[in-house]
Design an enzyme around this catalytic site. Sequence first.
Site, PDB file in Angstrom:
ATOM      1  N   ASN A  31      -4.731  -6.737  17.802  1.00 23.70           N
ATOM      2  CA  ASN A  31      -4.930  -7.320  19.131  1.00 23.70           C
ATOM      3  C   ASN A  31      -5.457  -8.733  18.919  1.00 23.70           C
ATOM      4  O   ASN A  31      -6.630  -8.925  18.628  1.00 23.70           O
ATOM      5  CB  ASN A  31      -5.930  -6.462  19.922  1.00 23.70           C
ATOM      6  CG  ASN A  31      -6.274  -7.077  21.271  1.00 23.70           C
ATOM      7  OD1 ASN A  31      -5.658  -8.057  21.698  1.00 23.70           O
ATOM      8  ND2 ASN A  31      -7.255  -6.506  21.949  1.00 23.70           N
ATOM      9  N   TRP A  32      -4.569  -9.689  19.070  1.00 25.33           N
ATOM     10  CA  TRP A  32      -4.968 -11.086  18.823  1.00 25.33           C
ATOM     11  C   TRP A  32      -5.903 -11.611  19.902  1.00 25.33           C
ATOM     12  O   TRP A  32      -6.504 -12.667  19.734  1.00 25.33           O
ATOM     13  CB  TRP A  32      -3.726 -11.988  18.749  1.00 25.33           C
ATOM     14  CG  TRP A  32      -2.854 -11.793  17.556  1.00 25.33           C
ATOM     15  CD1 TRP A  32      -2.886 -10.763  16.651  1.00 25.33           C
ATOM     16  CD2 TRP A  32      -1.798 -12.664  17.115  1.00 25.33           C
ATOM     17  NE1 TRP A  32      -1.926 -10.938  15.683  1.00 25.33           N
ATOM     18  CE2 TRP A  32      -1.235 -12.103  15.953  1.00 25.33           C
ATOM     19  CE3 TRP A  32      -1.261 -13.854  17.601  1.00 25.33           C
ATOM     20  CZ2 TRP A  32      -0.175 -12.697  15.265  1.00 25.33           C
ATOM     21  CZ3 TRP A  32      -0.198 -14.445  16.924  1.00 25.33           C
ATOM     22  CH2 TRP A  32       0.330 -13.875  15.764  1.00 25.33           C
ATOM     23  N   LYS A  33      -5.974 -10.919  21.024  1.00 25.76           N
ATOM     24  CA  LYS A  33      -6.765 -11.394  22.170  1.00 25.76           C
ATOM     25  C   LYS A  33      -6.330 -12.828  22.529  1.00 25.76           C
ATOM     26  O   LYS A  33      -5.164 -13.178  22.335  1.00 25.76           O
ATOM     27  CB  LYS A  33      -8.261 -11.276  21.882  1.00 25.76           C
ATOM     28  CG  LYS A  33      -8.643  -9.855  21.425  1.00 25.76           C
ATOM     29  CD  LYS A  33     -10.122  -9.600  21.399  1.00 25.76           C
ATOM     30  CE  LYS A  33     -10.382  -8.185  20.923  1.00 25.76           C
ATOM     31  NZ  LYS A  33     -11.802  -7.829  20.905  1.00 25.76           N
ATOM     32  N   HIS A  66      -8.453  -2.278  28.011  1.00 24.91           N
ATOM     33  CA  HIS A  66      -9.397  -2.803  27.023  1.00 24.91           C
ATOM     34  C   HIS A  66     -10.731  -3.067  27.720  1.00 24.91           C
ATOM     35  O   HIS A  66     -10.759  -3.482  28.879  1.00 24.91           O
ATOM     36  CB  HIS A  66      -8.844  -4.090  26.394  1.00 24.91           C
ATOM     37  CG  HIS A  66      -9.604  -4.473  25.169  1.00 24.91           C
ATOM     38  ND1 HIS A  66     -10.835  -5.074  25.224  1.00 24.91           N
ATOM     39  CD2 HIS A  66      -9.327  -4.304  23.846  1.00 24.91           C
ATOM     40  CE1 HIS A  66     -11.284  -5.257  23.987  1.00 24.91           C
ATOM     41  NE2 HIS A  66     -10.392  -4.798  23.138  1.00 24.91           N
ATOM     42  N   GLU A  90     -12.701  -5.385  27.533  1.00 29.58           N
ATOM     43  CA  GLU A  90     -12.838  -6.758  28.041  1.00 29.58           C
ATOM     44  C   GLU A  90     -12.175  -6.897  29.404  1.00 29.58           C
ATOM     45  O   GLU A  90     -12.660  -7.622  30.278  1.00 29.58           O
ATOM     46  CB  GLU A  90     -12.252  -7.747  27.012  1.00 29.58           C
ATOM     47  CG  GLU A  90     -13.145  -7.856  25.776  1.00 29.58           C
ATOM     48  CD  GLU A  90     -12.408  -8.110  24.472  1.00 29.58           C
ATOM     49  OE1 GLU A  90     -11.240  -8.536  24.507  1.00 29.58           O
ATOM     50  OE2 GLU A  90     -13.012  -7.856  23.407  1.00 29.58           O
ATOM     51  N   GLU A 141     -12.564   2.655  21.475  1.00 24.51           N
ATOM     52  CA  GLU A 141     -13.234   1.431  21.046  1.00 24.51           C
ATOM     53  C   GLU A 141     -14.642   1.388  21.629  1.00 24.51           C
ATOM     54  O   GLU A 141     -14.826   0.968  22.788  1.00 24.51           O
ATOM     55  CB  GLU A 141     -12.459   0.196  21.533  1.00 24.51           C
ATOM     56  CG  GLU A 141     -11.047   0.104  21.004  1.00 24.51           C
ATOM     57  CD  GLU A 141     -10.547  -1.335  20.991  1.00 24.51           C
ATOM     58  OE1 GLU A 141     -10.152  -1.799  19.933  1.00 24.51           O
ATOM     59  OE2 GLU A 141     -10.582  -1.996  22.054  1.00 24.51           O
ATOM     60  N   GLY A 144     -16.232  -6.725  18.008  1.00 26.70           N
ATOM     61  CA  GLY A 144     -16.579  -8.114  17.728  1.00 26.70           C
ATOM     62  C   GLY A 144     -18.010  -8.315  17.251  1.00 26.70           C
ATOM     63  O   GLY A 144     -18.493  -9.436  17.177  1.00 26.70           O
ATOM     64  N   SER A 162     -14.562  -3.665  14.977  1.00 21.21           N
ATOM     65  CA  SER A 162     -14.951  -4.202  13.671  1.00 21.21           C
ATOM     66  C   SER A 162     -14.267  -3.496  12.494  1.00 21.21           C
ATOM     67  O   SER A 162     -14.861  -3.326  11.426  1.00 21.21           O
ATOM     68  CB  SER A 162     -16.474  -4.183  13.511  1.00 21.21           C
ATOM     69  OG  SER A 162     -17.090  -5.005  14.490  1.00 21.21           O
ATOM     70  N   GLY A 216      -9.134  -6.285  16.080  1.00 19.21           N
ATOM     71  CA  GLY A 216      -9.263  -7.590  16.723  1.00 19.21           C
ATOM     72  C   GLY A 216      -9.347  -8.694  15.683  1.00 19.21           C
ATOM     73  O   GLY A 216      -8.337  -9.164  15.147  1.00 19.21           O
ATOM     74  N   GLY A 217     -10.553  -9.115  15.369  1.00 16.35           N
ATOM     75  CA  GLY A 217     -10.776 -10.269  14.497  1.00 16.35           C
ATOM     76  C   GLY A 217      -9.993 -10.235  13.194  1.00 16.35           C
ATOM     77  O   GLY A 217      -9.397 -11.246  12.791  1.00 16.35           O
TER      78      GLY A 217
HETATM   79  P1  13P Z   1     -12.803  -6.442  16.638  1.00 15.94           P
HETATM   80  O1  13P Z   1     -11.932  -5.810  15.581  1.00 15.94           O
HETATM   81  O2  13P Z   1     -12.839  -7.926  16.567  1.00 15.94           O
HETATM   82  O3  13P Z   1     -14.164  -5.804  16.668  1.00 15.94           O
HETATM   83  O4  13P Z   1     -12.123  -6.105  18.053  1.00 15.94           O
HETATM   84  C1  13P Z   1     -11.765  -4.807  18.331  1.00 15.94           C
HETATM   85  C2  13P Z   1     -10.943  -4.795  19.552  1.00 15.94           C
HETATM   86  O5  13P Z   1     -11.433  -5.039  20.633  1.00 15.94           O
HETATM   87  C3  13P Z   1      -9.503  -4.537  19.416  1.00 15.94           C
HETATM   88  O6  13P Z   1      -8.909  -4.324  20.649  1.00 15.94           O
END
Ligand code: 13P
Length: 253
Positions: free
Chosen positions: A9-11, A98, A100, A170, A176, A216, A237-238
């Site tokens: 997930n590049w966000k 998600h 977010e 999640e 994050g 993470s 994510g990251g």
């Molecule tokens: P991180 O891997 O950066 O913690 O993000 C997880 C996430 O929200 C994937 O959708």
Amino acid sequence: MRKKIAAGNWKMNKTFEEGQILLSEVVNMVKDEVTNPNVQVIVCVPAPYLSSFGKMIDTPKVALGAQNCYPKASGAYTGEVSVPMLKSVGVSYIIIGHSERRQYFNESDAFLAEKVDAILAEGLTPIFCCGETLEQRNEGIHFDFVCGQITNSLFHLSAEDLKKTVIAYEPIWAIGTGVTASNDQAQEMHKVLRDHLASKYGQEVADEISILYGGSVNGANAQELFACPDVDGGLVGGASLKSREFTNIAKSF
Ligand code: 13P
């Protein structure tokens, strides 16, 4: 056998050119190095890049994913993107719910139920996210809360449709933050969720659903997490913004 999934997930990251470089590296590395035929890699890139980036993917090992959708098929919904539109540019997976989006855009369980229906109606696969806050975990209500999210957004589905759905657990406190859920915490919740699915749909159906862990995930912890019996992969994510690390995660099954 349940599909094993490494989804990135590049966000809201990367310009078009940066994204092109990252994607071409990921595609090449995955083509060369991910040899397990039961592993599906998914890249969920920013919406403006979907059409163009879809054309860069020349292997079924990598699928194109979107990060959101609107549940109506078309109409006067300025700024929104529908599932038929996403399908028409080659998207096969769509992340919904998600944390977010729940937090910043007030997305409710009921609204997400509409999105699930819209996605399944077009034959695409929803990646349905759920997860608790640290406060909820500390209060001891995390199992009930996350099961409730699933009940409210997914339990109207037929067994056939549920089987086409991917779930991503999640925990919000792990997103994050660099704080990953322990293997035991991840396995414990995934088992609770699978049992919850089984309570409504039966064990056979529950055993077919891929439940991903997100929060993470990185190249160093993926192997241990993915070795948990009810963890079928990761929503990353990251670490999905680094081609080498993301590919290593996809090789961790
Ligand atoms: P991180 O891997 O950066 O913690 O993000 C997880 C996430 O929200 C994937 O959708």
